[in-house]
Design a protein around this motif. Structure first.
Motif, PDB file in Angstrom:
ATOM      1  N   THR A   1       0.832  -1.206   0.000  1.00  0.00           N
ATOM      2  CA  THR A   1       0.000   0.000   0.000  1.00  0.00           C
ATOM      3  C   THR A   1       0.865   1.254   0.000  1.00  0.00           C
ATOM      4  O   THR A   1       0.575   2.228  -0.710  1.00  0.00           O
ATOM      5  N   ALA A   2       1.940   1.242   0.793  1.00  0.00           N
ATOM      6  CA  ALA A   2       2.843   2.395   0.832  1.00  0.00           C
ATOM      7  C   ALA A   2       3.503   2.626  -0.526  1.00  0.00           C
ATOM      8  O   ALA A   2       3.660   3.783  -0.965  1.00  0.00           O
ATOM      9  N   GLU A   3       3.876   1.565  -1.220  1.00  0.00           N
ATOM     10  CA  GLU A   3       4.501   1.715  -2.541  1.00  0.00           C
ATOM     11  C   GLU A   3       3.502   2.253  -3.566  1.00  0.00           C
ATOM     12  O   GLU A   3       3.863   3.079  -4.416  1.00  0.00           O
ATOM     13  N   VAL A   4       2.259   1.791  -3.492  1.00  0.00           N
ATOM     14  CA  VAL A   4       1.234   2.319  -4.400  1.00  0.00           C
ATOM     15  C   VAL A   4       1.009   3.808  -4.135  1.00  0.00           C
ATOM     16  O   VAL A   4       0.859   4.614  -5.069  1.00  0.00           O
ATOM     17  N   ALA A   5       1.002   4.182  -2.857  1.00  0.00           N
ATOM     18  CA  ALA A   5       0.811   5.592  -2.496  1.00  0.00           C
ATOM     19  C   ALA A   5       1.955   6.452  -3.044  1.00  0.00           C
ATOM     20  O   ALA A   5       1.725   7.557  -3.575  1.00  0.00           O
ATOM     21  N   ASP A   6       3.194   5.965  -2.928  1.00  0.00           N
ATOM     22  CA  ASP A   6       4.337   6.716  -3.461  1.00  0.00           C
ATOM     23  C   ASP A   6       4.244   6.847  -4.984  1.00  0.00           C
ATOM     24  O   ASP A   6       4.554   7.905  -5.559  1.00  0.00           O
ATOM     25  N   ALA A   7       3.831   5.765  -5.640  1.00  0.00           N
ATOM     26  CA  ALA A   7       3.701   5.813  -7.094  1.00  0.00           C
ATOM     27  C   ALA A   7       2.629   6.816  -7.519  1.00  0.00           C
ATOM     28  O   ALA A   7       2.783   7.532  -8.519  1.00  0.00           O
ATOM     29  N   MET A   8       1.539   6.885  -6.746  1.00  0.00           N
ATOM     30  CA  MET A   8       0.476   7.843  -7.061  1.00  0.00           C
ATOM     31  C   MET A   8       0.966   9.284  -6.916  1.00  0.00           C
ATOM     32  O   MET A   8       0.638  10.156  -7.735  1.00  0.00           O
ATOM     33  N   LEU A   9       1.752   9.559  -5.896  1.00  0.00           N
ATOM     34  CA  LEU A   9       2.287  10.915  -5.720  1.00  0.00           C
ATOM     35  C   LEU A   9       3.149  11.309  -6.914  1.00  0.00           C
ATOM     36  O   LEU A   9       3.104  12.459  -7.378  1.00  0.00           O
ATOM     37  N   THR A  10       3.929  10.350  -7.391  1.00  0.00           N
ATOM     38  CA  THR A  10       4.799  10.639  -8.536  1.00  0.00           C
ATOM     39  C   THR A  10       3.986  10.862  -9.811  1.00  0.00           C
ATOM     40  O   THR A  10       4.229  11.811 -10.571  1.00  0.00           O
ATOM     41  N   ARG A  11       3.015   9.992 -10.050  1.00  0.00           N
ATOM     42  CA  ARG A  11       2.238  10.070 -11.282  1.00  0.00           C
ATOM     43  C   ARG A  11       1.305  11.282 -11.321  1.00  0.00           C
ATOM     44  O   ARG A  11       1.025  11.825 -12.388  1.00  0.00           O
ATOM     45  N   MET A  12       0.814  11.707 -10.165  1.00  0.00           N
ATOM     46  CA  MET A  12      -0.139  12.823 -10.128  1.00  0.00           C
ATOM     47  C   MET A  12       0.525  14.150  -9.771  1.00  0.00           C
ATOM     48  O   MET A  12      -0.159  15.136  -9.494  1.00  0.00           O
ATOM     49  N   ALA A  13       1.855  14.180  -9.793  1.00  0.00           N
ATOM     50  CA  ALA A  13       2.565  15.406  -9.390  1.00  0.00           C
ATOM     51  C   ALA A  13       2.241  16.582 -10.302  1.00  0.00           C
ATOM     52  O   ALA A  13       2.284  17.748  -9.868  1.00  0.00           O
ATOM     53  N   ASP A  14       1.880  16.346 -11.561  1.00  0.00           N
ATOM     54  CA  ASP A  14       1.623  17.428 -12.500  1.00  0.00           C
ATOM     55  C   ASP A  14       0.196  17.971 -12.402  1.00  0.00           C
ATOM     56  O   ASP A  14      -0.116  19.006 -12.997  1.00  0.00           O
ATOM     57  N   TYR A  15      -0.643  17.305 -11.637  1.00  0.00           N
ATOM     58  CA  TYR A  15      -2.035  17.729 -11.532  1.00  0.00           C
ATOM     59  C   TYR A  15      -2.206  18.706 -10.364  1.00  0.00           C
ATOM     60  O   TYR A  15      -1.479  18.633  -9.355  1.00  0.00           O
TER      61      TYR A  15
END
Length: 311
Positions: A158-172
């Motif tokens: 879950t923590a890794e998915v959360a980190d990936a989401m922060l990276t992918r949505m950084a431009d929004y």
């Protein structure tokens, strides 16, 4: 009568006209002002174009019907998406398909309100991008683990998915505060395997507990035997000490008796020598050139009668 009817009709028309005018004024005024609450920010859009920067809380006047204020609430939102075990599920490292329910908690970035208006227009576009990125993040992370590791390391994944989401949505223009996986789903076959594994694990733990109990009981018996052995050794030592003490006591008693007899013998020898001396002294006293006739001599202080011999 006709004249009075005309007057009534004119008055009625006047009231209707006045009412319409008042209604139009109210509508115009209602569309000329917008109230922005403390947890909102606004942007004035006139004929499809942005007229000014972000409008802060308060009352904002604008041209009715031509311009309007788009409002954006600055409060946390939760976007939840569910992926089934079927076609949109994630593939594990050991080629098992799993589903999950992912919840993303986010809020509009106040410093990027203008981006929302100019690039994304509404929240639907942002949520659509969020769904795609959640799915990508989940699949990317899940592919690193086997299905058994998903069960054992859910917090880490879950923590890794959360980190990936922060990276992918950084431009929004949003700030993600939390990403959680609220539910995992897998095939019924694997669910049965998990239950069987859990049962076997429980049986192993039960056997281990029983073995530990048996070991503890055996250890208890060993300690009790050691305690009894130590007690017996102490009893034996006490008996030996007692016998030794009694023997020492008898020896001391015998030594005391021997000492007493020795002293009595010594005293008798001294007394006999004293008696002989006194007898000889008495005979010497009676010496008149001749042998003293035999007579009885009483030893002074004893009452003993000793015969005296004469020639």
């Amino acid at each position: 009568m006709q004249k009075e009817g005309n007057i009534v009709r004119n008055v009625s028309k006047s009231f209707v006209t006045t009412g319409i005018i008042i209604l139009l004024i109210v509508i115009i005024l209602a569309n000329s002002f917008s109230v922005i609450s403390p947890n909102e920010r606004g942007v004035v859009v006139e004929l499809g174009q942005i007229k000014e920067g972000v409008v802060q809380p308060g009352v904002k006047a604008h041209i009715p019907f031509i311009s309007r204020v788009r409002k954006f609430r600055l409060e946390p939102k939760t976007y939840e998406v569910t992926f089934t075990v079927g076609g949109d599920g994630a593939i594990t490292r050991d080629m098992q398909t799993v589903g999950a329910t992912v919840a993303v908690r986010y809020i509009y970035d106040e410093n990027r309100i203008m981006d929302i208006v100019t690039r994304y227009y509404n929240d639907t576009i942002i949520q659509s991008a969020m769904k795609d990125n959640v799915k990508a993040s989940l699949k990317e992370t899940t592919g690193k683990y086997s299905i058994y590791e998903l069960v054992e390391q859910q917090n880490k994944i879950t923590a890794e998915v959360a980190d990936a989401m922060l990276t992918r949505m950084a431009d929004y223009p949003i700030a993600i505060s939390q990403t959680t996986i609220t539910n995992w789903d897998w095939s019924e076959d694997f669910d049965r395997q998990i239950k069987e594994t859990a049962n076997r694990t429980q049986q192993v733990k039960q056997a281990e507990q029983e073995a530990n109990i048996a070991a503890a009981q055996a250890q208890k018996l060993v300690k009790e035997a050691e305690a009894k052995k130590q007690a017996a050794e102490l009893d034996a030592q006490a008996a030996v000490a007692k016998a030794q003490g009694e023997a020492d006591a008898e020896r001391i008693k015998a030594d005391a008796q021997a000492y007493t007899n020795r002293k009595i013998s010594e005293n008798y020898s001294v007394m006999k020598a004293q008696w002989d001396y006194e007898i000889e002294l008495e005979r010497a006293k009676r010496w008149n050139g001749k042998e003293v006739p035999e007579a009885a001599y009483v030893v002074p202080g004893t009452g003993a009668v000793v015969p005296l011999k004469t020639n």
